[in-house]
Motif scaffolding. Structure first.
Motif, PDB file in Angstrom:
ATOM      1  N   HIS A 104       0.846  -1.203   0.000  1.00  0.00           N
ATOM      2  CA  HIS A 104       0.000   0.000   0.000  1.00  0.00           C
ATOM      3  C   HIS A 104       0.884   1.256   0.000  1.00  0.00           C
ATOM      4  CE1 HIS A 104      -3.582   2.429   1.336  1.00  0.00           C
ATOM      5  NE2 HIS A 104      -2.606   3.188   1.821  1.00  0.00           N
ATOM      6  N   HIS A 108       1.614   4.173  -3.014  1.00  0.00           N
ATOM      7  CA  HIS A 108       1.636   5.648  -2.975  1.00  0.00           C
ATOM      8  C   HIS A 108       2.957   6.167  -3.545  1.00  0.00           C
ATOM      9  CE1 HIS A 108      -1.955   6.249  -0.636  1.00  0.00           C
ATOM     10  NE2 HIS A 108      -1.494   5.724   0.478  1.00  0.00           N
ATOM     11  N   HIS A 115      -5.686   7.158  -2.620  1.00  0.00           N
ATOM     12  CA  HIS A 115      -6.682   6.249  -2.036  1.00  0.00           C
ATOM     13  C   HIS A 115      -7.886   6.079  -2.970  1.00  0.00           C
ATOM     14  CE1 HIS A 115      -4.912   7.051   2.171  1.00  0.00           C
ATOM     15  NE2 HIS A 115      -4.400   5.963   1.635  1.00  0.00           N
ATOM     16  N   LYS A 384      -4.098   3.670   6.839  1.00  0.00           N
ATOM     17  CA  LYS A 384      -2.904   3.500   6.008  1.00  0.00           C
ATOM     18  C   LYS A 384      -2.792   4.655   5.044  1.00  0.00           C
ATOM     19  CE  LYS A 384      -4.440  -0.747   5.181  1.00  0.00           C
ATOM     20  NZ  LYS A 384      -4.715  -2.040   4.642  1.00  0.00           N
TER      21      LYS A 384
END
Ligand SMILES: [Zn+2]
Length: 384
Positions: A104, A108, A115, A384
């Protein structure tokens, strides 16, 4: 002046140990396998991050943040919360949930993904890039394992909008050869403990099994020996509870301190009026926090679990809602079936029925009834 001096000193210390350039690569060994896996998987989709700088480090992050990516920096910087990492390390699904978190954050950082809180037809998040404020107050847990994992990795690198077949599955179980091994409507007896002490009280009232916890301690009330969970089976119970909106209650099966076999209790819990938790007691929180509007608030609901061909299928009020696989890590052991009751609550069970594949192992232990303190890991909504 003292403060000013101290401030200057801090700046010097920081700058002297953080001399990063675009190629700086500093990844502690705890994170290296997941970074390596990310780079290998990335290559399958045409990316090459071998020469990219990257800094991953532990931090003490606030607000239940498990990981943070500073993706506009060069090199990108990822911080992993110490508490999250320690909690995850202590679980059966440690490898998958750590990979999920690193992927995750690397999503990014390296893929510039933001997201995305899209939900698939079966309630799973569309992507491991779900985050921030999640719709319907759901947890960000991804069932990142088994048959789902390949999809989530492909989605991460390709942003595919293809619908995975498992997300629209409606299973059919016709002509299953099974025998009823427990059928209880609580009109006269009970296959679960009746009694009372300073912590709980259980009895049959108005044709329902009732179990009241007298303190904040949650309990499992278990029937051990009737079901052989190495066989295929179907469990259906109709229940309700007077419980706090943040508490979970419901059906459990598998092993719990079951002789010498590992503790491993699968659960199917209602939380509040619209959430169902599906998981296993040795994992970090549920596999998935489902939002559903088919629960009748404060009324009886029917919960069912079917085990068939190393898969578990979950039903609410006769409607199929989810399935996931059993494997060598998340397996099913033992012979326990029962209920979880949160602290300061009462659980009411209207009926229970258990059917088992009649071609499986017939050998049974003697049935024992027990009440055990519920020892699940606290469910935290990690960000997150
Ligand atoms: Zn994020």
């Amino acid at each position: 002046m003292r403060n000013a001096f101290f401030f200057v000193l801090v700046i010097i210390l920081f700058s002297s140990c953080e001399e990063w350039n675009i190629k700086t690569y500093n990844v502690p060994s705890e994170f290296q396998p997941y970074v390596d896996k990310f780079k290998t998987d990335a290559k399958k989709y045409g990316y090459n991050f071998d020469d990219k700088g990257l800094i991953v480090r532990f931090a003490d992050l606030d607000n239940n943040i498990a990981g943070l990516a500073y993706y506009k920096r060069n090199p990108i910087l990822i911080e992993i919360d110490r508490e999250y990492w320690a909690s995850a390390s202590n679980t059966k699904n440690a490898h998958d949930i750590k990979e999920n978190l690193l992927f995750h954050e690397l999503g990014h950082g390296f893929l510039q993904r933001m997201h995305d809180n899209t939900v698939l037809a079966n309630g799973d998040w569309k992507t491991i890039m779900c985050g921030d404020k999640l719709p319907n107050d759901r947890a960000s847990n991804i069932n990142y394992r088994g048959f789902r994992k390949a999809y989530y990795i492909e989605e991460l690198f390709t942003r595919t909008n293809d619908t995975p077949a498992w997300s629209t599955l409606i299973p059919q179980f016709d002509n299953i050869d099974e025998n009823v091994i427990l059928q209880q409507d609580f009109s006269s007896g009970s296959d679960w403990t009746i009694g009372s002490n300073s912590l709980y009280e259980s009895s049959i009232e108005n044709g329902a099994y009732t179990f009241t916890t007298k303190t904040s301690q949650a309990f499992y009330v278990l029937n051990k020996g009737t079901l052989n969970t190495s066989n295929d089976f179907y469990i259906e119970v109709r229940l309700k509870a007077s419980a706090g909106l943040d508490d979970s209650f419901g059906l459990v099966c598998g092993s719990f301190n079951d002789g010498n076999t590992p503790t491993s209790l699968h659960y199917f819990y209602q939380k509040g009026n619209n959430h169902m938790y599906i998981g296993e007691s040795e994992c970090l929180g549920p596999f998935i926090d489902l939002y559903t509007e088919i629960l009748h608030p404060n009324e009886f609901n029917t919960f069912a679990i079917r085990k068939y061909n190393n898969m578990l299928y979950y039903y609410i009020n006769d409607t199929f809602i989810y399935h996931n696989d059993l494997d060598e890590i998340i397996n099913m052991y033992g012979s326990q079936i029962g209920f979880k009751i949160p602290g300061n609550s009462t659980l009411y069970v209207d009926y229970a029925e258990v059917r088992e594949n009649s071609t499986g192992l017939k050998k049974r232990n003697t049935t024992e009834l027990s009440v055990e303190k519920a020892t699940e890991k606290k469910v935290i909504h990690w960000n997150k």
